[in-house]
Design an enzyme around this catalytic site. Structure first.
Site, mmCIF file in Angstrom:
data_model
loop_
_atom_site.group_PDB
_atom_site.id
_atom_site.type_symbol
_atom_site.label_atom_id
_atom_site.label_comp_id
_atom_site.label_asym_id
_atom_site.label_seq_id
_atom_site.Cartn_x
_atom_site.Cartn_y
_atom_site.Cartn_z
ATOM 1 C CG MET A 123 -5.500 -9.037 26.026
ATOM 2 S SD MET A 123 -5.490 -9.893 24.186
ATOM 3 C CE MET A 123 -4.499 -8.111 23.961
ATOM 4 C CG HIS A 432 -5.056 -14.130 18.518
ATOM 5 N ND1 HIS A 432 -5.036 -15.160 17.591
ATOM 6 C CD2 HIS A 432 -5.251 -13.585 19.568
ATOM 7 C CE1 HIS A 432 -6.584 -15.073 17.834
ATOM 8 N NE2 HIS A 432 -6.496 -14.514 19.178
HETATM 9 C C1 LIG Z 1 -11.897 -8.198 22.325
HETATM 10 C C2 LIG Z 1 -10.542 -10.130 22.257
HETATM 11 C C3 LIG Z 1 -10.876 -11.425 21.600
HETATM 12 C C4 LIG Z 1 -10.194 -12.372 21.317
HETATM 13 N N1 LIG Z 1 -10.455 -13.313 20.329
HETATM 14 C C5 LIG Z 1 -9.803 -13.790 21.212
HETATM 15 C C6 LIG Z 1 -10.435 -15.931 20.426
HETATM 16 O O1 LIG Z 1 -11.723 -15.525 19.765
HETATM 17 N N2 LIG Z 1 -10.022 -17.133 20.836
HETATM 18 C C7 LIG Z 1 -8.632 -16.673 21.103
HETATM 19 O O2 LIG Z 1 -8.028 -17.862 21.608
HETATM 20 N N3 LIG Z 1 -8.344 -15.816 21.926
HETATM 21 C C8 LIG Z 1 -8.535 -14.210 21.515
HETATM 22 N N4 LIG Z 1 -8.128 -13.123 22.094
HETATM 23 C C9 LIG Z 1 -7.030 -13.125 23.091
HETATM 24 C C10 LIG Z 1 -6.966 -14.286 24.099
HETATM 25 O O3 LIG Z 1 -7.840 -12.705 25.245
HETATM 26 C C11 LIG Z 1 -5.651 -13.721 24.550
HETATM 27 O O4 LIG Z 1 -5.319 -14.927 24.615
HETATM 28 C C12 LIG Z 1 -5.996 -14.793 25.909
HETATM 29 O O5 LIG Z 1 -6.284 -13.537 26.936
HETATM 30 C C13 LIG Z 1 -4.065 -14.211 27.000
HETATM 31 O O6 LIG Z 1 -4.430 -14.726 28.429
HETATM 32 P P1 LIG Z 1 -2.888 -14.135 29.073
HETATM 33 O O7 LIG Z 1 -3.453 -14.286 29.873
HETATM 34 O O8 LIG Z 1 -1.942 -14.886 28.374
HETATM 35 O O9 LIG Z 1 -2.321 -12.350 29.093
HETATM 36 P P2 LIG Z 1 -3.522 -11.480 29.047
HETATM 37 O O10 LIG Z 1 -5.145 -12.272 28.892
HETATM 38 O O11 LIG Z 1 -3.455 -9.913 28.455
HETATM 39 O O12 LIG Z 1 -3.209 -11.036 30.435
HETATM 40 C C14 LIG Z 1 -2.064 -10.782 31.223
HETATM 41 C C15 LIG Z 1 -2.041 -9.745 31.855
HETATM 42 O O13 LIG Z 1 -0.934 -9.414 33.004
HETATM 43 C C16 LIG Z 1 -0.952 -8.000 33.100
HETATM 44 N N5 LIG Z 1 0.116 -7.631 32.928
HETATM 45 C C17 LIG Z 1 1.088 -7.275 32.412
HETATM 46 N N6 LIG Z 1 2.231 -6.554 32.827
HETATM 47 C C18 LIG Z 1 2.435 -7.110 34.080
HETATM 48 C C19 LIG Z 1 3.502 -6.882 35.541
HETATM 49 N N7 LIG Z 1 4.389 -6.413 34.240
HETATM 50 N N8 LIG Z 1 2.541 -6.996 36.838
HETATM 51 C C20 LIG Z 1 1.863 -7.328 36.768
HETATM 52 N N9 LIG Z 1 0.286 -7.025 36.091
HETATM 53 C C21 LIG Z 1 1.647 -7.492 34.708
HETATM 54 C C22 LIG Z 1 -1.102 -7.316 32.052
HETATM 55 O O14 LIG Z 1 -2.183 -6.111 32.842
HETATM 56 C C23 LIG Z 1 -2.851 -8.235 31.562
HETATM 57 O O15 LIG Z 1 -4.039 -8.323 32.679
HETATM 58 C C24 LIG Z 1 -8.749 -12.004 22.564
HETATM 59 C C25 LIG Z 1 -8.567 -10.697 23.127
HETATM 60 C C26 LIG Z 1 -9.408 -9.775 22.675
HETATM 61 C C27 LIG Z 1 -8.899 -8.041 23.409
#
Ligand SMILES: Cc1cc2nc3c(=O)[nH]c(=O)nc-3n(C[C@H](O)[C@H](O)[C@H](O)COP(=O)(O)OP(=O)(O)OC[C@H]3O[C@@H](n4cnc5c(N)ncnc54)[C@H](O)[C@@H]3O)c2cc1C
Length: 501
Positions: A123, A432
């Protein structure tokens, strides 16, 4: 044998990689990502791309819906929606639904708009970059204030967060209006919403995961980002994580990778999925799932706040923030649409007009029964345990939602006239998803990992992402998530260093 295997390439996984790589440049770090690379620089934010490149990137990261233009996908989904559900269900380009037609049990409301992203950067190449700090009870009570603040400061640097201190133009006028309305004893003062953006020349650039990773391929020769690679399960031997079973999504080939440390950052819903698939199933796994309630409304701005009456400079770009306080467990954001750098999908006519958008988030009353559950027999699009979301609302939640409505109305009345009544967004719309691998101070059955994100009872296994946040919050979580991942990765690197020395 590699040093660290990181599952997931979003902001959480990227923070682990960068932090470990900076501390140990000779380390071997493999980051696997189930989704594809998108064209261009890895981890580049889609808002910085041309319209055509952004559309191309969005169509690639939609998992099972890859290539489906969203208008068509919505029309396709709409006829199946249960008409008794009280929401307008929406999905943004780049994302795909967990389950748009959930089978609800009595008393449940579900999270029918819960969505995910599969692609390099997760994301974190699509996000809106709002990065407020947590306040009062949003903060984690068992991490010292100094420690948490230092981690948040580091996260702000890593994400290149810009904080507007004082604005004289339209935003300044709006901040004053909101402060008159919402400031009070014991309440966190009204200010401006920090964002992970920075100016380069006359352009605002959004921070994607590329900003977090920096030049890791150059500074850490042992770093590799392997896309279209699914982590099927973590391998556990004698109570310790020793690697993972991976699958090449292009060939279907399955193979094992051995690692000294394993980190799962597969998003708020798929991190517990990977643990479940690995037979790691502590009592709290998947439970205490929560997301903020969300209410958005459009306002026709009054003459006093007409963007045309103010200079269109750097000081007018952004949003006013009414932060979370215990006495008002919600967060409000007020944005003049004409001044939004984030390209909202409303079309040029709307964004150029005299509209403001009010976005209010409120904290959920945390319950063990709110959970993402996984099947031992059914699988999802990727062949992983199928999810089902159990989600309800308590009496306290209903009171909070009413307060959310009242505050939406108050903020709207202060700056203009509402286009329509504030509506509660479909459950899951906030994007979130917190709590499903929550951290705890002790292994008391109410948490999955410790304050350094080490999974209880399995050595050498770490988690990351919004799922680790244990508190009820209204603040956008990514800043906190990056701060907590940085703390954990620093501890992980120290442990590796001890082995090496
Ligand atoms: C349009 C939009 C607007 C947003 N705006 C905000 C904002 O303004 N402020 C804010 O705080 N947050 C916002 N967010 C949320 C923010 O993007 C997330 O909180 C953040 O990206 C979370 O990070 P993460 O690394 O935990 O997960 P993610 O970014 O979701 O990444 C996880 C990754 O793991 C991969 N994955 C999953 N399972 C497996 C597996 N078994 N094997 C290999 N890979 C795997 C997925 O494909 C994904 O690419 C927004 C999200 C979107 C989509």
């Amino acid at each position: 044998m590699i040093d660290v295997l990181i599952i997931g390439s979003g902001p959480a996984g990227s923070t682990y990689a960068r932090t470990i790589g900076d501390a140990l440049p000779t380390a071997s770090i493999l980051m696997v990502e189930v989704g594809p690379r998108v064209p261009g620089e890895r981890g580049y934010h889609t808002m910085n791309m041309t319209d055509a490149a952004r559309t191309e990137a969005q169509l690639l990261t939609q998992g099972p819906d890859a290539g489906i233009e969203r208008a068509a996908a919505l029309a396709d989904i709409a006829p199946g929606i249960d008409p008794s559900l009280e929401f307008r269900q929406t999905i943004l380009p780049g994302l795909f639904f967990v389950d748009p037609r959930p089978k609800l049990q009595a008393g449940e409301v579900g999270l029918p708009a819960a969505s995910m992203v599969s692609g390099v950067g997760g994301m974190g190449i699509h996000w809106a970059t709002s990065t407020p700090r947590p306040h009062q009870s949003e903060r984690i009570p068992f991490i010292s204030a100094d420690d948490l603040d230092a981690a948040l400061t580091h996260a702000e640097q890593l994400l290149k967060v810009t904080k507007l201190q004082d604005a004289t133009g339209l935003l300044g006028a709006m901040r004053k209006a909101m402060a008159d309305e919402f400031d009070g004893p014991g309440l966190t003062p009204v200010g401006y919403l920090p964002t992970a953006t920075h100016w380069e020349g006359d352009r605002v650039l959004f921070s994607g995961t590329g900003v977090i990773l920096g030049e890791l391929e150059r500074t850490v020769p042992g770093f590799e980002l392997r896309s279209e690679t699914l982590a099927r399960r973590v391998l556990v031997e004698n109570g310790a994580a020793v690697g993972a079973e991976l699958q090449d999504r292009r060939t279907g080939e399955t193979y094992e990778v051995r690692a000294t440390r394993v980190v799962v950052c597969a998003d708020g819903l798929r991190t517990p999925q990977v643990l479940f698939a690995s037979g790691i199933r502590p009592k709290a796994l998947g439970h205490y799932l929560n997301e903020h309630f969300q209410m958005a409304s459009f306002v026709q701005l009054s003459d006093e706040f007409d963007p045309a009456a103010y200079p269109a400079d750097e000081q007018s770009l952004g949003s006013v923030l009414i932060p979370f306080s215990d006495a008002r467990p919600m967060q409000g954001g007020v944005t003049p649409l004409a001044n939004s750098a984030y390209k909202l999908p409303f079309g040029d006519d709307v964004t150029r007009s005299r509209l403001g958008i009010l976005a209010w988030y409120a904290a959920k009353d945390l319950q063990y029964s709110d959970a993402v559950e996984f099947s031992d027999t059914e699988t999802d699009f990727y062949g992983m345990p199928k999810m089902a979301i159990r989600y309800g609302r308590t009496e306290r939640d209903l009171a909070t939602i009413e307060e959310l409505r009242q505050n939406s109305l108050r903020s709207a009345a202060r700056i203009g006239t509402l286009h329509e009544e504030p509506a509660l967004a479909a459950g899951g719309s906030s994007l979130h998803y917190q709590g499903a691998v929550r951290m705890g101070e002790t292994d008391d059955g109410a948490s999955v990992c410790d304050p350094y994100l080490r999974v209880w009872g399995v050595d050498h296994l770490y988690v990351g992402g919004n799922g680790v946040i244990p508190t009820a919050t209204a603040a956008n979580p990514t800043l906190t998530t990056v701060a907590l991942a940085w703390r954990a990765a620093t501890e992980l690197a120290r442990g590796l260093e001890r082995i090496g020395s």
